[in-house]
Design an enzyme around this catalytic site. Sequence first.
Site, mmCIF file in Angstrom:
data_model
loop_
_atom_site.group_PDB
_atom_site.id
_atom_site.type_symbol
_atom_site.label_atom_id
_atom_site.label_comp_id
_atom_site.label_asym_id
_atom_site.label_seq_id
_atom_site.Cartn_x
_atom_site.Cartn_y
_atom_site.Cartn_z
ATOM 1 N N SER A 59 -55.429 -59.838 11.463
ATOM 2 C CA SER A 59 -55.489 -59.712 10.001
ATOM 3 C C SER A 59 -55.557 -61.075 9.324
ATOM 4 C CB SER A 59 -54.283 -58.910 9.483
ATOM 5 O OG SER A 59 -53.094 -59.678 9.508
ATOM 6 N N GLY B 173 -53.795 -60.166 18.886
ATOM 7 C CA GLY B 173 -52.680 -59.410 18.313
ATOM 8 C C GLY B 173 -53.039 -58.855 16.943
ATOM 9 N N CYS B 174 -52.233 -57.920 16.485
ATOM 10 C CA CYS B 174 -52.539 -57.241 15.224
ATOM 11 C C CYS B 174 -52.357 -58.169 14.032
ATOM 12 C CB CYS B 174 -51.693 -55.982 15.070
ATOM 13 S SG CYS B 174 -49.940 -56.212 15.386
ATOM 14 N N TYR B 175 -51.186 -58.813 13.939
ATOM 15 C CA TYR B 175 -50.992 -59.745 12.817
ATOM 16 C C TYR B 175 -52.048 -60.854 12.840
ATOM 17 C CZ TYR B 175 -46.235 -57.813 11.915
ATOM 18 O OH TYR B 175 -45.166 -57.023 11.615
#
Lengths: 345, 345, 345, 345
Positions: free
Chosen positions: B153, B148-150
């Site tokens: 990061s 996932g994106c979060y």
Amino acid sequence: MNKIGIIGASGYSGLELLRLLAPRKDIEISFVTSSTYKERKVCEIYPSLASIYPDLKFTGFDAATCNLADLVFVALPHGISMEIIGNIDLNKTKVIDLSGDFRLPADVYEKWYENDHKAKDLIDKAVYGISEFERNKIKDAVLVSNPGCYPTSVILGLTPLLKEEVIETEVIVNSLSGVSGAGRTPSAAAHYCQIENNISAYKVGGVHQHIPEIEIGLLKSSGQKVGVSFTPHLAPMARGIYSTIYVHPKKGIMAKDLHNALEKHYENEIFVTVLPLNSVPQVKSVTGTNFCHLGVALDPRSNVGTIFSCIDNLGKGAAGQAIQNMNLMLDLDEDFGLVSAGLYP
Amino acid sequence: MNKIGIIGASGYSGLELLRLLAPRKDIEISFVTSSTYKERKVCEIYPSLASIYPDLKFTGFDAATCNLADLVFVALPHGISMEIIGNIDLNKTKVIDLSGDFRLPADVYEKWYENDHKAKDLIDKAVYGISEFERNKIKDAVLVSNPGCYPTSVILGLTPLLKEEVIETEVIVNSLSGVSGAGRTPSAAAHYCQIENNISAYKVGGVHQHIPEIEIGLLKSSGQKVGVSFTPHLAPMARGIYSTIYVHPKKGIMAKDLHNALEKHYENEIFVTVLPLNSVPQVKSVTGTNFCHLGVALDPRSNVGTIFSCIDNLGKGAAGQAIQNMNLMLDLDEDFGLVSAGLYP
Amino acid sequence: MNKIGIIGASGYSGLELLRLLAPRKDIEISFVTSSTYKERKVCEIYPSLASIYPDLKFTGFDAATCNLADLVFVALPHGISMEIIGNIDLNKTKVIDLSGDFRLPADVYEKWYENDHKAKDLIDKAVYGISEFERNKIKDAVLVSNPGCYPTSVILGLTPLLKEEVIETEVIVNSLSGVSGAGRTPSAAAHYCQIENNISAYKVGGVHQHIPEIEIGLLKSSGQKVGVSFTPHLAPMARGIYSTIYVHPKKGIMAKDLHNALEKHYENEIFVTVLPLNSVPQVKSVTGTNFCHLGVALDPRSNVGTIFSCIDNLGKGAAGQAIQNMNLMLDLDEDFGLVSAGLYP
Amino acid sequence: MNKIGIIGASGYSGLELLRLLAPRKDIEISFVTSSTYKERKVCEIYPSLASIYPDLKFTGFDAATCNLADLVFVALPHGISMEIIGNIDLNKTKVIDLSGDFRLPADVYEKWYENDHKAKDLIDKAVYGISEFERNKIKDAVLVSNPGCYPTSVILGLTPLLKEEVIETEVIVNSLSGVSGAGRTPSAAAHYCQIENNISAYKVGGVHQHIPEIEIGLLKSSGQKVGVSFTPHLAPMARGIYSTIYVHPKKGIMAKDLHNALEKHYENEIFVTVLPLNSVPQVKSVTGTNFCHLGVALDPRSNVGTIFSCIDNLGKGAAGQAIQNMNLMLDLDEDFGLVSAGLYP
């Protein structure tokens, strides 16, 4: 390996040249100059380049070093550009100038730019570089004058219609530009709070220096003398030009005739895409690219035709077209490194 | 020529895959599916692709056709993805799944996604694909679960600090996301008038489904059990994730120790760039790219450390990392087609 | 008819004061000063005032004229403000200072602002004006030091929790600000192309001058000594502060206890609105207003509480609160002229 | 105390009516209806109203209750509005309709809106309410048809020039609208990712239903039959209309003559501000207000004149003008509650 230099590399056009050249393995960036940021790392000024050019530094301009490059882009403000280019030996190094300095005859330049021209002898050598219309001249040129953003959008939109003689020669151009068109220098006019949620025309009353460039460019590309009323506006976008061009079709000309003229002239052009009749382009379709998207409509009640022309002012309107021209001048595939889709969403 | 399919290609991740693959000559797009837009041209839905894929059409999903591809990306919503992938013969076609369906153990998935898992047998086969940490497993995988994106990061920002044991294992993550992270489906929450000039937290109180993904991902990457407090916010951007991660350094640990830990682990990583100490990343530096930019600071008064991690949610946070994983799975150069500078300005 | 002057009226806070005072018939604008735009019409600089103040002109500062006003707002940069206010006879004219010059003890000021304090004798006279907490002192004050935007958002969010002793006294504040917070002066940091679609932290590592203001403000308002870790970020908004405040509830404290504390303290406050538990505020709800919207959530897994505090940096964070304080000082209804809904959409 | 109702209050125009009426003490909001949100609190849907109308709830429409109000605003979609208004006893309750249902003769309506008209008998009763031109009729009206946003901008810009007979009667109108003009209903066209950094024309080729409204409105206001070519565009703004109107001055007419015509007709109008010759308006100057800002320029080379007309589509283009008309109908000061400066920055 072609050696490339960028003079005046700290502005947005210089940055876009670096961005577009970044993935290329056939190009070596020999130098990038900036009088303001001399000796500083490029990625300190533009952290978007930190992962690609971690060590590249700005240098000052030096004519000797300059001539070690095969081709240099000059991305300086007008007025300064002509002085620098006068110092480059064009027999050794080809030049693409992104300023307005070599786009107009000297007298026209001096009137519209309110500035003396200091390199008049070079004007005749310069090829006005709408790539689609001047391919052969560009291939042989030592100096290409890269067209302005507004003129590129308008000349691409109107040339086929003028060549096919389907419209009258008085046109009204309503253009919107993203803020990067005004450059990177901080100003009240470019402040976020001034631009966001705002629209404003500027240089109204027929005083924008792109007016003669459009008229002369259309004369070159189509052979027709056109009268242009041009009103630029600033829009809340970082990038993009959206020109809505109002034309009067000649007697008996229908919407499809306008559309056919565009399709006919661009069917083999990779960077100019004609949308279906009554479809309109949008800025984000071309953001970050070298494409021009064109649309056509005609209002049968008023018999006013509308040509919609959309480019990225830093792409086909500046650095993109400059690289297209570089490819031509270096005898590379014209589209090399330039085929990418617009950044949507 | 590698044959690639995209299932669920009409969403933003599907579009970004097509955008990133557009310039590649080593890839053939065999098919793109969309149940909503079946039989329609892709460029009708996404005119940003009009100049590149003028004739490509969406098809429906068909398992047999699917297995003619060497690799397929599945960019469907969670819950649907697992059903489709269950129909693909993974011995014939490798799969990269961009949904959340194979990122968690079945019981954790069912709790956080409030959804039955219908392909539990595939979970063990799926490699959780943070490319930098699972390179070898990804090369051999038939099914990669794209992170996932979060989580991407946060895991990239914290893993080196946990491995080096320079921080305590309770962290607070304050993340901001661009709106494309919520997908293309129209909603009141994604309306322009709702997003512009606005900020709002959402899924507050520890209920976002990325929380277990972050904790489990960090356990895999660092061997440490971490407690994460995570609060996502929507910001007025189309793209981008900005995670500000609050950490407590272990006793005696200084700012430079945090910074050194990141530099040490990423010095050979092309897609993770560690900025100088006290420099902070910004979203536009990575817009449109597969890069992650990291920054570090430490407030000596409160002894709270801050790790700043910035990616494009559609780039390193979705399609970019998916293509990085594809490169690994197809035994290509890992960075092939992915080295581009952020779209600034 | 109260006579009001604005010193330093050409900045955004000065403009917002004029905007908020525009509809009032009980106020007479006696003068507005600007050293930069002296003699020029206000509406040349701010055409948003063209229909309301078509003839108002900026003047220079003059202490004698100044004392003809009942009350003056000083909206100058810090450092300059203290020098001007030293010249005003506070027995004749009340002053509300919007700069940071009188918010801190002299020694703290000099350390954090890296600037000598030139009017130390006035610091004790100045009332730190969070209207909700210092009403009675403000009514009697001759000099009010108007709080900073970030501190206002944080102090309003935390004071009731500290007074009720439901949280520990170490807090982490993650704040986002609209660009108007950085003022009207053009800069690379405020350029549209830098701000749009971007997020970036700044003044990281515990160096922002609002940190001591928050800590001292909380001590005044709650009697508790609080340790604050504060990280500001710039967000792509013209206006707004969004503070996400991470707190550790004391043992046994539940989400509803946090919420109750806020509701109890603000039930009679018109300008502070506590949203239902687990609801979060958003910037546009308060854009253009003097309101503060507060939300509360608690993550039971990590036991981290989140207080969301949202104001308009030019409203409750500057000019709005200044006018609320003016109303108090002039013995008017505290909410007079300030009750308006957020500009949505 | 005037009792006011709003029918269809959950759209943006309804919201703006509530926002503008919020500070007024002479008005009582008797009811606000919404079929979608019946029984729900208004501030759940619009948290920007939470501090002002914490308890106000939407109800369903009921003709009997409706007639207890002195005046109702109808802010429903066209087609639905006419059906509702047919049920209201106009002898008891005055009505201001913000839809397009009563702006055109029945046959013209049916052609352009492609919809049967179901309340033809009411059309003649309806006064087309550009307040500046129909003041006396509006004062006596029981039904006011509130003008559209684009038509308001164009009719205010052109009427004086037509009355003074200084321009030819064929005009080209290039208009830009903020997204709120398209309403609150989620759609692909209003998605943040579609709008930001984008521009696109729509309803091209002379098909927008505001074309006959502009032509008929100009005939009413000026007595002249005008041919209008109109092209609307969506711009990345929440609010605002920016119309650039291209006109051909009659022989011998100079720029100052155009300017004088505007100044002469608007010198006593509070809500129409004529900027100095060659000054151009901007959207943010009128954001949130009932003002119209007008600018004029003339290009002497092409002899094309440009009139720039700028309003807030929800202000003078909808709810603002509706309240101006309400003030007239209720015999209040016309500008009561409407004098406020544009929200800048």
